[in-house]
Design an enzyme around this catalytic site. Sequence first.
Site, short mmCIF file in Angstrom:
data_model
loop_
_atom_site.label_atom_id
_atom_site.label_comp_id
_atom_site.label_asym_id
_atom_site.label_seq_id
_atom_site.Cartn_x
_atom_site.Cartn_y
_atom_site.Cartn_z
CB SER A 34 -0.75 -0.35 1.78
OG SER A 34 0.32 -0.25 2.77
CE LYS A 52 9.79 -0.76 2.50
NZ LYS A 52 8.54 -1.56 3.86
CG MET A 144 15.44 -4.96 2.60
SD MET A 144 14.98 -4.58 3.59
CE MET A 144 13.14 -3.87 2.02
CG ASP A 189 1.56 -5.84 8.76
OD1 ASP A 189 0.47 -6.69 8.17
OD2 ASP A 189 2.18 -5.60 7.45
CG ASN A 194 5.17 -8.55 6.11
OD1 ASN A 194 5.08 -8.00 4.76
ND2 ASN A 194 4.39 -7.88 6.85
CG ASP A 207 6.51 -4.72 5.84
OD1 ASP A 207 7.18 -3.98 6.06
OD2 ASP A 207 5.22 -4.48 5.03
#
Length: 233
Positions: A34, A52, A144, A189, A194, A207
């Site tokens: 998102s 990311k 990363m 999360d 993940n 994440d």
Amino acid sequence: MPYARVREVIAAELGAPPEERFARFEPEACAAASLGQVHRAELPDGEPVAVKVQYPGVADTVQQDLQNVRALLRIFAGIARDVMRQDVDPEELAAELEERLREELDYVHEATNIERFRRALADDPDVVIPRVHRELTTARVLTMGYLDGYPIQEIMAPGVDQELKDWVAVKLFRLLWRQVLALGMLHTDPHPGNYLVTHHPRLGVLDFGAVRMFDAPIRRAYLQLARGILAHD
């Protein structure tokens, strides 16, 4: 997000376009969520990395969404009061949500979370967490180490070795409760997307934008709850 926009964000955040910062950078995203999307890349020394990149303007969109959430929370608070006879402070909930989302929008904060978990779980050979490259990380770009493995939903599919499925389930359970009861911080999360299962097997965790730090009274309360459950009290 088209590659042209990705290139703009990286150039603005890292001071140069991806072809100058990385030895190789895949223009097609390998994952999307998102708030941003992830691209595979390679450092000059050959190390594979995941980059990311945050969507432009997403912070403004989040602020607009929060205003809508506040209106919904007032309705839910009324339902809780009238139907469940429980007092809920909608502003307290909205403030908590806003603070967590502000943290998720800051990739430097996420980098700190990753490093915190890497230190805390360094003694667990069954867990792997990516290494952050701080020199290629800003508030809107996070670089990363790339983790290669199988998504959990593939491991849990029919036909996969039951012993491996059992190992994953037990490992997830123990990792979750170690965070709550021993470490005082929680990866909040924990959906299947993940996590990855590597070939060894090891459990890869991804994440870390949403992490909750527990202060001492909250940690003690969870410990008291756990002891009560174990004692059938």
